[in-house]
Design an enzyme around this catalytic site. Structure first.
Site, mmCIF file in Angstrom:
data_model
loop_
_atom_site.group_PDB
_atom_site.id
_atom_site.type_symbol
_atom_site.label_atom_id
_atom_site.label_comp_id
_atom_site.label_asym_id
_atom_site.label_seq_id
_atom_site.Cartn_x
_atom_site.Cartn_y
_atom_site.Cartn_z
ATOM 1 N N CYS A 3 0.868 -1.184 0.000
ATOM 2 C CA CYS A 3 0.000 0.000 0.000
ATOM 3 C C CYS A 3 0.899 1.226 0.000
ATOM 4 C CB CYS A 3 -0.980 -0.026 1.174
ATOM 5 S SG CYS A 3 -0.208 -0.042 2.810
ATOM 6 N N ASN A 6 2.341 1.410 4.287
ATOM 7 C CA ASN A 6 2.662 0.139 4.973
ATOM 8 C C ASN A 6 2.406 0.228 6.474
ATOM 9 O OD1 ASN A 6 5.575 -2.034 5.496
ATOM 10 N ND2 ASN A 6 3.474 -2.636 5.119
ATOM 11 N N CYS A 8 -1.377 0.784 7.388
ATOM 12 C CA CYS A 8 -2.818 0.521 7.557
ATOM 13 C C CYS A 8 -3.260 -0.752 6.828
ATOM 14 C CB CYS A 8 -3.646 1.703 7.078
ATOM 15 S SG CYS A 8 -3.398 3.209 8.042
ATOM 16 N N ARG A 9 -3.273 -0.696 5.487
ATOM 17 C CA ARG A 9 -3.878 -1.794 4.721
ATOM 18 C C ARG A 9 -2.950 -2.985 4.558
ATOM 19 N NH1 ARG A 9 -5.239 2.026 -0.230
ATOM 20 N NH2 ARG A 9 -3.319 2.915 0.632
ATOM 21 N N SER A 10 -1.741 -2.764 4.055
ATOM 22 C CA SER A 10 -0.883 -3.923 3.756
ATOM 23 C C SER A 10 -0.449 -4.710 5.002
ATOM 24 C CB SER A 10 0.314 -3.540 2.880
ATOM 25 O OG SER A 10 1.133 -2.570 3.469
ATOM 26 N N ASP A 119 -8.181 3.739 1.145
ATOM 27 C CA ASP A 119 -7.195 4.164 2.130
ATOM 28 C C ASP A 119 -7.938 4.678 3.369
ATOM 29 O OD1 ASP A 119 -5.304 5.464 3.608
ATOM 30 O OD2 ASP A 119 -4.432 6.562 1.918
HETATM 31 P P1 4NP Z 1 -1.749 2.753 4.075
HETATM 32 O O1 4NP Z 1 -2.403 4.101 4.652
HETATM 33 O O2 4NP Z 1 -1.231 3.102 2.706
HETATM 34 O O3 4NP Z 1 -2.897 1.800 4.034
HETATM 35 O O4 4NP Z 1 -0.665 2.351 5.049
HETATM 36 C C1 4NP Z 1 -1.727 5.317 4.682
HETATM 37 C C2 4NP Z 1 -0.840 5.579 5.694
HETATM 38 C C3 4NP Z 1 -0.185 6.794 5.763
HETATM 39 C C4 4NP Z 1 -0.420 7.738 4.788
HETATM 40 C C5 4NP Z 1 -1.286 7.471 3.759
HETATM 41 C C6 4NP Z 1 -1.936 6.244 3.698
HETATM 42 N N1 4NP Z 1 0.236 9.025 4.844
HETATM 43 O O5 4NP Z 1 -0.012 9.859 3.979
HETATM 44 O O6 4NP Z 1 1.053 9.242 5.767
#
Ligand code: 4NP
Length: 146
Positions: A3, A6, A8-10, A119
């Site tokens: 994602c 790294n 939240c989702r992955s 997201d």
């Molecule tokens: P992820 O979520 O891609 O599912 O881990 C996010 C985590 C952090 C951010 C964006 C999405 N950020 O912009 O910091």
């Protein structure tokens, strides 16, 4: 499992697939990474840790890292969460074999629809929905390769 951050989702995707593979005694190497290095070395977001915990998964030991070109060589399949991740990972590929490994994860459930795993970082809900989507996808991955 890839994602953006790294965190939240992955990490949830890694935890879910690893648990399912381990439960069947499969010796799969499951890992996750972000297209960005924004959260390098950080543990998963507490909201992902909590949702995982609600489903019997402990993902708190994971640490964020950025995807590398070595990952594109080493792993057989690279599952990405959304179209933006897809484009960013394709940009890292250096040959057609690597490109062929990159799959939008929800296409294992609904082929060719290119559904994004949303997201959840900026909202306060959405984490349970992410879990449910990834749980379906990981069940399908297991059926495909076990
Ligand atoms: P992820 O979520 O891609 O599912 O881990 C996010 C985590 C952090 C951010 C964006 C999405 N950020 O912009 O910091």
């Amino acid at each position: 499992m890839v994602c953006l951050g790294n965190i939240c989702r992955s990490p949830l995707a890694e935890g879910i697939l690893k648990a399912k593979a381990d439960a069947l005694g499969l010796n799969w190497q499951v890992d996750s990474a972000g297209t960005s290095s924004y959260h390098n070395s950080e543990p998963p977001d507490r909201r992902s840790v909590e949702v995982g915990g609600n489903h019997g998964l402990d993902i708190s030991g994971q640490r964020s890292r950025q995807i590398t070109q070595q990952d594109l060589i080493e792993f057989d399949v690279i599952y990405v969460m959304d179209e933006s991740n897809y484009r960013n990972v394709l940009d890292l590929c250096t040959d057609a074999l690597q490109e062929s490994k990159v799959v939008m994860i929800m296409n294992v459930v609904e082929q060719n629809k290119n559904i994004n795993v949303p997201d959840p970082y900026w909202g306060n809900n959405g984490f349970e929905n992410v879990y449910q989507m990834l749980n379906k996808a990981c069940t399908a991955i297991l059926e495909k390769y076990k």
